[in-house]
Motif scaffolding. Structure first.
Motif, PDB file in Angstrom:
ATOM      1  N   MET A  76       0.673  -1.520  -0.355  1.00 49.58           N
ATOM      2  CA  MET A  76      -0.120   0.036   0.547  1.00 49.58           C
ATOM      3  C   MET A  76       1.113   1.522   0.180  1.00 49.58           C
ATOM      4  N   ALA A  77       1.684   1.336   0.414  1.00 48.25           N
ATOM      5  CA  ALA A  77       2.502   2.162   1.165  1.00 48.25           C
ATOM      6  C   ALA A  77       3.514   2.462  -0.726  1.00 48.25           C
ATOM      7  N   ARG A  78       4.008   1.682  -1.434  1.00 51.21           N
ATOM      8  CA  ARG A  78       4.846   1.761  -2.690  1.00 51.21           C
ATOM      9  C   ARG A  78       3.407   2.477  -3.721  1.00 51.21           C
ATOM     10  N   ILE A  79       2.345   2.316  -3.905  1.00 51.91           N
ATOM     11  CA  ILE A  79       1.459   3.224  -4.584  1.00 51.91           C
ATOM     12  C   ILE A  79       0.952   3.821  -4.098  1.00 51.91           C
ATOM     13  N   ALA A  80       1.268   4.499  -2.628  1.00 51.51           N
ATOM     14  CA  ALA A  80       0.596   5.888  -2.438  1.00 51.51           C
ATOM     15  C   ALA A  80       1.937   6.590  -2.573  1.00 51.51           C
ATOM     16  N   LEU A  81       3.121   5.824  -2.234  1.00 54.29           N
ATOM     17  CA  LEU A  81       4.516   6.983  -2.591  1.00 54.29           C
ATOM     18  C   LEU A  81       4.845   6.587  -3.899  1.00 54.29           C
ATOM     19  N   HIS A  82       4.225   6.018  -4.467  1.00 54.67           N
ATOM     20  CA  HIS A  82       4.544   5.847  -6.663  1.00 54.67           C
ATOM     21  C   HIS A  82       6.167   5.706  -5.922  1.00 54.67           C
ATOM     22  N   ARG A  83       6.535   4.460  -5.387  1.00 55.37           N
ATOM     23  CA  ARG A  83       7.585   4.270  -5.473  1.00 55.37           C
ATOM     24  C   ARG A  83       7.950   2.457  -6.413  1.00 55.37           C
ATOM     25  N   SER A  84       9.002   2.131  -7.033  1.00 53.72           N
ATOM     26  CA  SER A  84       9.347   1.176  -7.996  1.00 53.72           C
ATOM     27  C   SER A  84       8.585  -0.001  -7.013  1.00 53.72           C
ATOM     28  N   ASN A  85       9.405  -1.304  -7.905  1.00 50.46           N
ATOM     29  CA  ASN A  85       9.444  -2.567  -6.973  1.00 50.46           C
ATOM     30  C   ASN A  85       9.949  -3.166  -6.227  1.00 50.46           C
ATOM     31  N   GLU A  86      11.222  -2.666  -7.127  1.00 45.89           N
ATOM     32  CA  GLU A  86      12.994  -2.430  -6.289  1.00 45.89           C
ATOM     33  C   GLU A  86      12.664  -2.002  -4.814  1.00 45.89           C
ATOM     34  N   TRP A  87      12.195  -0.776  -4.576  1.00 45.59           N
ATOM     35  CA  TRP A  87      11.785  -0.172  -3.834  1.00 45.59           C
ATOM     36  C   TRP A  87      11.518  -1.346  -2.850  1.00 45.59           C
ATOM     37  N   LEU A  88      10.050  -1.495  -2.846  1.00 39.96           N
ATOM     38  CA  LEU A  88       9.000  -2.655  -1.666  1.00 39.96           C
ATOM     39  C   LEU A  88      10.346  -4.032  -1.843  1.00 39.96           C
ATOM     40  N   LEU A  89      10.627  -4.934  -2.426  1.00 39.87           N
ATOM     41  CA  LEU A  89      11.706  -5.608  -2.391  1.00 39.87           C
ATOM     42  C   LEU A  89      12.698  -5.503  -0.964  1.00 39.87           C
ATOM     43  N   GLY A  90      13.092  -4.361  -1.881  1.00 38.43           N
ATOM     44  CA  GLY A  90      14.696  -3.571   0.021  1.00 38.43           C
ATOM     45  C   GLY A  90      13.729  -3.305   1.494  1.00 38.43           C
ATOM     46  N   ALA A  91      12.294  -2.638   1.350  1.00 44.35           N
ATOM     47  CA  ALA A  91      11.978  -2.660   2.296  1.00 44.35           C
ATOM     48  C   ALA A  91      11.213  -3.866   2.213  1.00 44.35           C
ATOM     49  N   ASN A  92      10.577  -4.770   2.328  1.00 44.07           N
ATOM     50  CA  ASN A  92      10.202  -6.301   2.750  1.00 44.07           C
ATOM     51  C   ASN A  92      11.760  -6.642   2.727  1.00 44.07           C
ATOM     52  N   LEU A  93      12.860  -6.875   2.710  1.00 46.20           N
ATOM     53  CA  LEU A  93      13.934  -7.734   2.690  1.00 46.20           C
ATOM     54  C   LEU A  93      14.326  -7.436   4.015  1.00 46.20           C
ATOM     55  N   ALA A  94      14.168  -5.601   4.743  1.00 48.92           N
ATOM     56  CA  ALA A  94      14.790  -4.931   5.500  1.00 48.92           C
ATOM     57  C   ALA A  94      14.287  -5.465   6.952  1.00 48.92           C
ATOM     58  N   THR A  95      12.385  -5.537   6.348  1.00 53.04           N
ATOM     59  CA  THR A  95      11.166  -6.318   7.227  1.00 53.04           C
ATOM     60  C   THR A  95      12.124  -7.432   8.043  1.00 53.04           C
ATOM     61  N   LEU A  96      12.159  -8.800   7.042  1.00 51.11           N
ATOM     62  CA  LEU A  96      12.480  -9.807   7.699  1.00 51.11           C
ATOM     63  C   LEU A  96      13.789  -9.617   8.084  1.00 51.11           C
ATOM     64  N   GLY A  97      14.545  -8.930   7.564  1.00 54.04           N
ATOM     65  CA  GLY A  97      16.046  -8.757   8.008  1.00 54.04           C
ATOM     66  C   GLY A  97      15.597  -8.371   9.884  1.00 54.04           C
ATOM     67  N   ALA A  98      14.918  -6.900   9.853  1.00 58.57           N
ATOM     68  CA  ALA A  98      14.879  -6.975  10.967  1.00 58.57           C
ATOM     69  C   ALA A  98      14.291  -7.893  12.527  1.00 58.57           C
ATOM     70  N   VAL A  99      13.390  -8.754  11.149  1.00 61.15           N
ATOM     71  CA  VAL A  99      12.589  -9.468  12.639  1.00 61.15           C
ATOM     72  C   VAL A  99      13.933 -10.945  12.780  1.00 61.15           C
ATOM     73  N   LEU A 100      14.384 -10.969  11.685  1.00 56.62           N
ATOM     74  CA  LEU A 100      15.406 -13.003  11.550  1.00 56.62           C
ATOM     75  C   LEU A 100      16.320 -12.087  12.829  1.00 56.62           C
ATOM     76  N   TYR A 101      16.934 -10.773  12.913  1.00 56.27           N
ATOM     77  CA  TYR A 101      17.559 -10.425  13.586  1.00 56.27           C
ATOM     78  C   TYR A 101      17.416 -10.629  15.389  1.00 56.27           C
ATOM     79  N   ALA A 102      16.176  -9.851  15.244  1.00 61.40           N
ATOM     80  CA  ALA A 102      15.112  -9.396  17.182  1.00 61.40           C
ATOM     81  C   ALA A 102      14.838 -11.128  17.387  1.00 61.40           C
ATOM     82  N   CYS A 103      14.886 -12.327  16.594  1.00 57.91           N
ATOM     83  CA  CYS A 103      14.471 -13.343  16.776  1.00 57.91           C
ATOM     84  C   CYS A 103      15.792 -14.189  17.602  1.00 57.91           C
ATOM     85  N   CYS A 104      16.623 -13.961  17.002  1.00 57.79           N
ATOM     86  CA  CYS A 104      18.112 -14.375  17.326  1.00 57.79           C
ATOM     87  C   CYS A 104      18.402 -14.158  18.934  1.00 57.79           C
ATOM     88  N   PHE A 105      17.623 -13.314  19.594  1.00 60.42           N
ATOM     89  CA  PHE A 105      17.565 -12.984  21.425  1.00 60.42           C
ATOM     90  C   PHE A 105      16.853 -13.612  22.190  1.00 60.42           C
TER      91      PHE A 105
END
Length: 506
Positions: A378-407
């Motif tokens: 929804m943010a990608r559509i509203a902000l007129h961002r590219s699919n590359e931005w969406l992929l990067g944002a999802n990877l960043a979210t996934l990385g942050a969650v996996l990093y937190a799960c380590c603790f």
């Protein structure tokens, strides 16, 4: 081929409706008013699918007069008169009816004799046209609904798997009962009616023998006309949109979004009623069963929805700029987010009845990631961002969650939850799965102590299993290489609680 495309869709729908009406009115029924009524429906279909201005009042009056004898009594003679009137009416609407009773009779006879071949011939022509890469705009009418019907059926099947209420509704559609109604005679009846009504809806005179063509004077002109129309049709098809363009066109996506929002609204209302609103479930259905059915299929539904949005609303496309499409997408994604939250609640209810496991913890995390991904779309559509931005944002979210799960010590969380919510302590829910508790390793020792403290007289083998897990852990900790902050905290706990607290049974 263009003329075929231009008239195929409405006339095909009319033919299907007429066959269904014939089945209801005529098949297996006694002779009577139903037959002239069916012929009246044919007249209505002919008028509705005819060119503007073709259905003059005088012509309609004449064909209705031809049907009157059947109202008096259905007989071979009255049926012949009615059939002649219908055929003549169809030819007059198409502009092919000759003046004079002799010429009219020949044309009606030729039309009726060629009726059995009209439908197969048009089906072959439609099949050849479908093999072409390019389609005319009118022939894409059916293709426009392909996306809505196909993906809508998938969503409906997933909702049926996820929601026992919808599953019960779908079960009312007894397919086997419908199949039992089929018979060879019924199918033959359908084919005969379809061939007749199609010949009337698309009245085309077959090529007559040479000695008849000389008298009719219609052979050469029709042939030239056919060639001319064919070349014109090919010229029009050359600039027509492709099949993919039609299926994913703006109209197709709009229809799909309307259908999908309606389907998701039904599921959302049901969950709001039964999960959030506390409405009593139908008889024979428990909240555990309702929750268990929906956790995972709804996540699959959300992923399909996300894929649809990414495929159809590419950055910079005309669809992305359409305000109505964007609004429908926002509403649909919001409904998907609600479904993800509903899935989490369903899984929580299920865990409360059947205990917590590693896979169910992973499911909670996965559902949260799916919900975050939908919000990012929804943010990608509203902000007129590219699919590359969406992929990067999802990877960043996934990385942050996996990093937190380590603790996070999930073994301890699972063990404590299962101990605090089992039947032995709370008096309801599931019985503690001690085998799974032991499989969690030394991290479950504090939870074992809690269980032994809260359930006096029920220690059984758990004391021995606790001691074995403790000795194995302490033995490994003798090697400095095994040190870890989490292990250090457990070692400190064991120093303070060398043996479990056993309260005597009352």
């Amino acid at each position: 081929m263009t003329s075929l495309h231009a008239s195929l869709t409405p006339k095909a729908i009319a033919a299907l409706l007429l066959v269904a009406s014939a089945d209801f009115l005529l098949f297996g029924q006694p002779d009577g008013i139903a037959l002239p009524l069916f012929c009246g429906l044919i007249v209505v279909a002919l008028v509705a699918t005819a060119a503007r201005g073709a259905a003059r009042v005088r012509r309609v009056a004449l064909v209705l007069a031809a049907l009157l004898p059947m109202v008096e009594a259905v007989s071979p003679l009255s049926m012949t008169v009615a059939l002649f009137g219908l055929a003549a009416f169809a030819l007059s609407l198409s502009g092919r009816l000759q003046a004079g009773l002799a010429g009219m009779t020949k044309q009606v006879g030729a039309l009726l004799l060629g009726a059995p071949l009209r439908l197969p011939r048009d089906m072959m022509r439609a099949r050849k046209a479908a093999k072409r890469v390019r389609l005319s705009a009118r022939s894409g009418t059916i293709a426009v609904w392909t996306l809505s019907v196909a993906l809508g059926a998938v969503f409906l099947a997933l909702f049926g798997a996820a929601n026992p209420i919808i599953d019960r509704w779908l079960a009312l559609l007894d397919v086997w009962l419908l199949l039992d109604l089929l018979s060879i005679g019924r199918i033959v009846f359908w084919l005969v009616v379809a061939a007749l009504v199609w010949a009337l809806l698309r009245p085309r005179l077959p090529r007559l023998p040479r000695w008849l063509r000389r008298k009719a004077g219609a052979g050469t002109t029709d042939g030239k006309s056919a060639v001319t129309h064919g070349s014109a049709g090919e010229a029009e098809d050359a600039g027509a949109p492709t099949l993919r363009d039609v299926i994913f066109s703006e109209g197709a996506v709009l229809r799909a979004l309307v259908v999908f929002n309606a389907l998701f609204a039904v599921q959302t209302v049901l969950d709001a009623s039964y999960l959030w609103g506390g409405v009593a479930l139908p008889e024979g259905l428990t909240y555990a069963g309702y929750a268990h059915r929906g956790a995972y299929p709804l996540i699959v539904t959300a992923l399909l929805a996300a894929g649809f949005v990414l495929v159809t609303l590419r950055p910079g496309s005309a669809l992305s700029a359409n305000r109505l499409v964007r609004a429908l997408v926002y509403v649909w994604i919001a409904q998907n987010v609600v479904l993800v939250v509903s899935s989490i609640l369903r899984l929580d209810l299920y865990v409360g009845i059947y205990s917590l496991t590693y896979w169910r913890v992973a499911a909670f995390i996965w559902m949260g990631l799916v919900g975050a991904g939908l919000v990012l779309i929804m943010a990608r559509i509203a902000l007129h961002r590219s699919n590359e931005w969406l992929l990067g944002a999802n990877l960043a979210t996934l990385g942050a969650v996996l990093y937190a799960c380590c603790f996070i010590n999930f073994a301890t969380i699972i063990a404590n939850y299962n101990v605090m919510h089992n039947r032995e302590i709370t008096g309801e829910g599931y019985a503690l799965d001690q085998e799974y508790l032991r499989s969690l390793g030394p991290a479950a020792i504090p939870a074992m102590d809690l269980f032994l403290e809260r359930t006096p007289g029920m220690e059984g083998r758990m004391v021995m299993e606790r001691e074995i897990a403790k000795q194995d852990f302490l033995a490994r900790q003798q090697n400095w290489r095994a040190w870890g902050f989490r292990n250090w905290r457990l070692a400190r706990y064991l120093d303070k609680h060398p043996v479990p607290v056993l309260v005597p049974a009352p």
